[in-house]
Motif scaffolding. Structure first.
Motif, short mmCIF file in Angstrom:
data_model
loop_
_atom_site.label_atom_id
_atom_site.label_comp_id
_atom_site.label_asym_id
_atom_site.label_seq_id
_atom_site.Cartn_x
_atom_site.Cartn_y
_atom_site.Cartn_z
N GLN A 24 88.86 42.26 52.16
CA GLN A 24 89.01 41.39 53.33
C GLN A 24 88.84 42.18 54.62
N LEU A 25 89.36 43.39 54.63
CA LEU A 25 89.21 44.22 55.83
C LEU A 25 87.74 44.64 56.01
N ALA A 26 87.07 44.90 54.91
CA ALA A 26 85.66 45.32 55.00
C ALA A 26 84.78 44.21 55.52
N GLY A 27 85.03 42.95 55.07
CA GLY A 27 84.23 41.82 55.50
C GLY A 27 82.79 41.96 55.07
N HIS A 28 81.87 41.40 55.87
CA HIS A 28 80.45 41.46 55.52
C HIS A 28 79.77 42.70 56.08
N ASP A 29 80.48 43.45 56.92
CA ASP A 29 79.85 44.59 57.60
C ASP A 29 80.01 45.89 56.83
N LEU A 30 81.10 46.01 56.08
CA LEU A 30 81.41 47.24 55.37
C LEU A 30 81.65 46.94 53.90
N SER A 31 81.83 47.98 53.12
CA SER A 31 82.16 47.80 51.70
C SER A 31 83.61 48.18 51.47
N ASP A 32 84.23 47.57 50.44
CA ASP A 32 85.62 47.90 50.17
C ASP A 32 85.76 49.35 49.71
N SER A 33 84.70 49.89 49.09
CA SER A 33 84.76 51.29 48.67
C SER A 33 84.78 52.22 49.88
N TYR A 34 84.07 51.81 50.95
CA TYR A 34 84.06 52.62 52.19
C TYR A 34 85.46 52.60 52.82
N ILE A 35 86.12 51.43 52.81
CA ILE A 35 87.48 51.33 53.31
C ILE A 35 88.40 52.23 52.50
N SER A 36 88.19 52.26 51.17
CA SER A 36 89.01 53.12 50.31
C SER A 36 88.82 54.59 50.66
N LEU A 37 87.58 55.00 50.94
CA LEU A 37 87.32 56.39 51.31
C LEU A 37 87.98 56.74 52.65
N ILE A 38 87.96 55.79 53.59
CA ILE A 38 88.60 56.03 54.90
C ILE A 38 90.10 56.20 54.70
N GLU A 39 90.70 55.30 53.91
CA GLU A 39 92.15 55.35 53.74
C GLU A 39 92.60 56.60 52.98
N SER A 40 91.75 57.12 52.14
CA SER A 40 92.10 58.33 51.39
C SER A 40 91.80 59.61 52.17
N GLY A 41 91.22 59.46 53.36
CA GLY A 41 90.92 60.62 54.18
C GLY A 41 89.64 61.32 53.83
N LYS A 42 88.80 60.69 52.96
CA LYS A 42 87.56 61.32 52.54
C LYS A 42 86.38 60.98 53.46
N ARG A 43 86.58 60.01 54.33
CA ARG A 43 85.56 59.64 55.31
C ARG A 43 86.22 59.47 56.68
N THR A 44 85.52 59.92 57.69
CA THR A 44 85.99 59.72 59.07
C THR A 44 85.15 58.62 59.70
N PRO A 45 85.78 57.52 60.08
CA PRO A 45 85.01 56.39 60.63
C PRO A 45 84.38 56.75 61.97
N THR A 46 83.21 56.21 62.20
CA THR A 46 82.54 56.40 63.48
C THR A 46 83.26 55.57 64.55
N PRO A 47 83.02 55.84 65.84
CA PRO A 47 83.64 55.03 66.89
C PRO A 47 83.35 53.54 66.74
N ALA A 48 82.12 53.19 66.30
CA ALA A 48 81.78 51.78 66.14
C ALA A 48 82.61 51.15 65.03
N VAL A 49 82.78 51.88 63.92
CA VAL A 49 83.58 51.37 62.80
C VAL A 49 85.04 51.27 63.21
N LEU A 50 85.52 52.24 63.98
CA LEU A 50 86.91 52.19 64.46
C LEU A 50 87.17 50.94 65.29
#
Length: 457
Positions: A24-50
């Motif tokens: 639900q947080l990812a919506g149509h713009d992102l993937s839930d796996s990308y959200i999982s990587l952000i939350e685990s600290g394995k990805r740093t979101p860009t300013p646009a994603v933030l």
């Protein structure tokens, strides 16, 4: 209080508090796996994603990136400024507590850096030199690692001062000479930094019994101060430009800020000087040069003269000319006619030349008449009636060409008073009549006066 953890943890905590799934947080713009990587600290979101995540989580991108809400950041910004003010007010203990509070509760790099710098200065002000040196050394190392963000000159100059206070003359001299060499590279021989590092070095040389080096530095500093033709603001601006050419962004930013601060200080000094001149004119208002025969207290004239002499160095152009005229007026009242003549002639020289470009033609003519009338008063005080009459005739001719109005009427009245003081009754009568005309009043003729008396008016 700032949010705990890193960006990923704040995203996860807010998502769970909003009862949203990763999809639900990812919506149509992102993937839930990308959200999982952000939350685990394995990805740093860009300013646009933030910004996108912040909109969906009902917070700000600043909160996600730094862990502090806007209102909390504003509070800490104010707290840091209050700590700075406490340091300026001579309350380093209160300043230290304020800086420590900001450092503890913010993740913002800029605010943290300012607070760490303030904390080091507070420790120095409390004579806790060992702690101040530790804090300043950390700031110096940080500046040297990242020269594009900040200049190492301020902490190095403070370090030299602290090492000297702590008795480590070798370190004080080594750091002071390094800072002075950098200032010379930037061709900056004026300003607070040059003055302070030179002072510390002079003291350190003397304390280490090196009189030759102390004398050499002292002579060079004094000569440099006497021959520095550019304003401090301009010198800082040139140093900033040179640092920028050399690729030293930290120094370029620092000296650009110093140039702006110097401009502000110059504007404040000029505004205060204007206020002082206004105060002097108020003290002189109603005194003899404005109306011959009026009472004047000597202490008021002296107070006015003191104000005028204090403000003169900060005034330029038209205001400098006006200051010279008012100075001459005060000197006449204080029975210093020779000095008054010099001041009035100085004003006339400025008005005759190109050194007062701010005066438009009408204002220039008014100021010229004012200067001549004060000069006539000074010559009269010297007993030189011949020169006084010549100056008054020149003033009368210039007055006749001015547009009628209140200022012109006031000057005609002063001219009449001076004519009367010289015994020139015809000149005084003409001046008084012209004063009435300039004020918009028609003088009553002798025939009208006789007729009015005849009918009892």
């Amino acid at each position: 209080m700032p949010g705990l953890g890193n960006v990923g943890e704040r995203v996860r905590d807010l998502r769970l508090s909003r009862r949203l799934s990763q999809a639900q947080l990812a919506g149509h713009d992102l993937s839930d796996s990308y959200i999982s990587l952000i939350e685990s600290g394995k990805r740093t979101p860009t300013p646009a994603v933030l910004r996108l995540l912040a909109e969906r989580l009902g917070c700000t991108a600043e909160y996600l990136s730094e862990g502090i809400a806007p209102e909390q950041r504003a509070h800490l910004e104010v707290r840091e400024r209050h700590a700075d003010l406490a340091l300026l007010d001579g309350r380093p203990d209160a300043a230290l507590a304020g800086f420590d509070e900001v450092i503890e509760h913010t993740d913002d790099p800029e605010l943290t850096a300012r607070s760490r710098w303030g904390r080091a200065r507070a420790l120095e002000a409390m004579d806790r030199f060992a702690e101040a040196i530790g804090a300043l050394e950390a700031l110096r190392e940080q500046a040297e690692r990242d020269p594009g963000r900040s200049s190492w000159l301020p902490p190095v100059i403070s370090l030299a001062r602290c090492y000297h206070a702590a008795g480590d003359l070798g370190q004080a001299i080594a750091l002071g000479e390094r800072a002075l060499a950098r200032l010379h590279e930037l061709e900056l021989t004026v300003g607070q930094e040059h003055t302070e590092v030179s002072r510390v070095l002079l003291l350190a040389y003397v304390d280490r019994s090196e009189p030759a080096r102390a004398h050499g530095l002292g002579r060079s500093v004094l000569v440099g101060a006497e021959t520095a033709g550019a304003s401090i603001a301009l010198a800082y601006q040139r140093a900033s430009a040179k640092a920028l050419e050399d690729g030293d962004i930290g120094d370029a930013l620092f000296f650009a800020e110093q140039a702006l601060a110097a401009h502000v200080e110059g504007a404040r000094a000029e505004a205060h000087a204007r206020l002082q001149m206004a105060g002097a004119r108020a003290l002189l208002r109603g005194t003899a040069p404005y109306g011959i025969g009026d009472a004047v207290e000597g202490n008021a004239a002296q107070e006015a003269l003191d104000l005028l002499r204090a403000c003169a160095p900060a005034l330029r152009g038209a205001e400098a000319t006006q200051c010279a005229i008012e100075t001459a007026r005060a000197l006449v009242l204080l029975d210093e006619p020779a000095q008054a003549v010099d001041a009035a002639e100085q004003a006339l020289d400025r008005l005759a030349g190109d050194s007062t470009p701010e005066l438009v033609n009408g204002t220039r003519a008014l100021e010229t008449v004012r200067a001549r009338l004060v000069l006539a008063q000074a010559r009269l005080a010297q007993g030189d009636r011949t020169t006084t009459s010549s100056v008054l005739r020149a003033a009368a001719g210039e007055l006749d060409r001015l547009t009628p109005g209140r200022p012109t009427a006031h000057l005609y009245r002063e001219l009449g008073d001076l004519y009367e003081s010289t015994g020139d009754i015809n000149g005084a009568t003409t001046a008084y009549r012209r004063a009435l005309e300039a004020a918009g009043l028609r003088p009553i003729s002798r025939a009208q006066s006789i007729a009015s008396n005849a009918v009892g008016l």
